[in-house]
Design an enzyme around this catalytic site. Structure first.
Site, PDB file in Angstrom:
ATOM      1  N   CYS A 160      -2.279   8.859   2.441  1.00  0.00           N
ATOM      2  CA  CYS A 160      -2.111   8.520   1.025  1.00  0.00           C
ATOM      3  C   CYS A 160      -3.297   8.951   0.179  1.00  0.00           C
ATOM      4  O   CYS A 160      -3.183   9.055  -1.044  1.00  0.00           O
ATOM      5  CB  CYS A 160      -1.890   7.017   0.866  1.00  0.00           C
ATOM      6  SG  CYS A 160      -0.383   6.412   1.631  1.00  0.00           S
ATOM      7  N   GLU A 209       0.879  -1.176   0.000  1.00  0.00           N
ATOM      8  CA  GLU A 209       0.000   0.000   0.000  1.00  0.00           C
ATOM      9  C   GLU A 209       0.912   1.220   0.000  1.00  0.00           C
ATOM     10  O   GLU A 209       1.491   1.573   1.034  1.00  0.00           O
ATOM     11  CB  GLU A 209      -0.912  -0.014   1.227  1.00  0.00           C
ATOM     12  CG  GLU A 209      -1.830  -1.221   1.302  1.00  0.00           C
ATOM     13  CD  GLU A 209      -2.835  -1.288   0.174  1.00  0.00           C
ATOM     14  OE1 GLU A 209      -3.078  -0.242  -0.465  1.00  0.00           O
ATOM     15  OE2 GLU A 209      -3.369  -2.374  -0.079  1.00  0.00           O
TER      16      GLU A 209
END
Length: 481
Positions: free
Chosen positions: A287, A249
């Protein structure tokens, strides 16, 4: 005097020969002192996880589910205490820190539920061809082995939960390595796991230095690596162990698209408020924070002043104050990097609409217009409270602007047009499209991950459980169907 926090080695407390201090990015005070495992202790944890892998995999589902439920309940009971700890070590405003604890509670509860129903098996008749008469296939999932979970600093509890809970749910031992800047939340998680009946060796929490990670990544006894962090480090891991199963990720360059039909004052106020909030929450250190606003020309001139006003209304300051919206970044070095990227963009011709100043580890919420396409800020993930605004003509140009990034994590799409929503879902090269809101929305049970340079694999409890396991087929012969 600050006490020294022990780490968790194969389910028990342990201390090493060295320690390091965890300091607050807000005021520099020492939040805690953490004991560091020795090389021998790290080896002991890995060996214990490897030794227990088969027996833990066979643990009854109710045992794993009970442990996960216990952690969820204890997190809920200690929400305020743990929220304060997250805020202190991370610099996250307390309101966001409390919310993070609530999300971690949900992750463990979801995992407990999934542990009870996962891997029930799927039967498939094989007599669809003559050669399969009398045969039945039963497909079940089995875990790939010990998981090495490497967590980042920005969600020091919840992203640890997303490594640990799915692993326990499928009976996979896990070695958790928290970020050096924020290990205290992970150690609290270890404390709660130690209150359960999970077998010795099934989990460890090891606050080792980043320099120790290559050896762990290479260790063949740890066949699964689950990493959340930077693109550079993530792909270095993947390149170094091409035959391991890696879930990565990584970064994002989150775009919020505002189409022309989203045009009433109420619509634009909503979009501006959501954009301002989620370009700056966690100090922009997410993110999926909003880094780019791509607005249709028909609404751009009305939207941008609303965004600037909403950004300027964000309350900055002491993260322990419940009124604070935006705290410091994780370190002064991080804030200096953001400062340098903004300065570079302005020198290249970007227009600074608000912000652009630094005070220690804090960087003011910032909005830029006319950002040149070749600047670092345009191409990379800023991981700070900075966004840019861009005018486009029509839906196709907006979608192309989103896809121009090397990243593809999530995108927000403000529209009332259901057909445009489905066109966006097809056209946008991202892992998730959030309609009517910013890209920053994440429900912890949904699949979460990206495409392109944003990583491989998916998190979200059930999806991580799938990722940690593989299908194994059992063919039964002589079955009278």
């Amino acid at each position: 005097m600050t006490s020294t926090h022990a780490f968790w080695l194969a389910g028990r407390q342990a201390t090493g020969d060295d320690t390091f201090d965890v300091t607050s990015p807000w005021d520099g005070r020492t939040v805690g002192t953490v004991s560091v495992p020795t090389d021998a202790q790290v080896e002991e944890a890995v060996a214990a996880a490897h030794a227990v892998r088969d027996s833990f995999s066979a643990t009854p589902a109710h045992v794993r589910a009970a442990a996960l439920t216990h952690v969820a309940d204890r997190l809920a009971e200690r929400t305020e205490e743990i929220g304060q700890l997250i805020s202190a070590e991370n610099g996250k405003p307390i309101k966001w820190a409390r919310g993070e604890v609530g999300r971690a509670v949900s992750v463990f509860r979801f995992a407990a539920e999934e542990a009870r129903r996962f891997n029930g098996g799927e039967a498939q008749r094989l007599d669809t061809d003559a050669g399969g008469v009398g045969r039945l296939a039963l497909t079940r999932r089995f875990n790939r082995g010990v998981v090495l979970g490497i967590a980042p600093f920005n969600f020091p509890l919840n992203l640890c939960a997303h490594k640990v809970a799915p692993a326990i749910a499928v009976g996979a031992p896990i070695i958790l390595k928290p970020a050096p800047a924020t290990p205290l939340s992970a150690l609290i998680l270890g404390e709660l796991l130690a209150e359960t009946d999970l077998p010795e060796g099934s989990w460890s929490v090891l606050p080792v230095a980043n320099e120790k990670m290559p050896a762990l990544v290479q260790d063949e006894r740890l066949p699964v690596v689950s990493f959340t962090g930077s693109e550079k480090v993530g792909y270095a891991i993947l390149d170094s162990v091409p035959r391991k199963h890696c879930t990565l990720e990584l970064g994002g360059n989150g775009a919020a698209v505002v189409l022309g039909d989203f045009s009433s004052d109420e619509d634009l106020d909503w979009a501006a408020t959501r954009i301002a909030t989620f370009s700056n929450y966690q100090g922009g250190q997410s993110c999926i924070s909003v880094q780019r606003v791509i607005a249709d020309a028909s609404v751009y001139d009305r939207l941008v002043p609303k965004i600037v006003a909403a950004v300027e209304a964000q309350v900055t300051g002491d993260p322990s104050d419940a009124a604070t919206d935006v705290g410091p970044l994780v370190s002064e070095d991080a804030a200096k990097r953001v400062e340098s990227w903004v300065d570079e963009a302005v020198k290249a011709g970007a227009e600074l609409l608000t912000g652009g100043t630094r005070d220690g580890a804090a960087y003011a919420p910032t909005v830029l217009a006319a950002l040149p396409a070749d600047t670092t800020l345009s191409c990379e993930e800023v991981f700070g409270p900075v966004l840019s605004v861009q005018k486009v003509d029509g839906e196709a140009e907006a979608f192309a602007a989103v896809n121009s990034s090397k990243y593809g994590l999530q995108a927000g799409l403000f529209t009332h047009d259901i057909q445009a929503a489905f066109r966006g879902h097809r056209a946008l090269e991202v892992g998730g499209v959030i309609v009517g809101d910013v890209p920053s929305y994440r429900a912890d049970q949904m699949p979460y991950g990206g495409v392109k340079q944003s990583g491989v694999g998916r998190e979200g409890v059930r999806y991580a459980m799938d990722d940690y396991t593989y299908e194994r087929v059992l063919v039964l012969t002589g079955i009278d169907l």
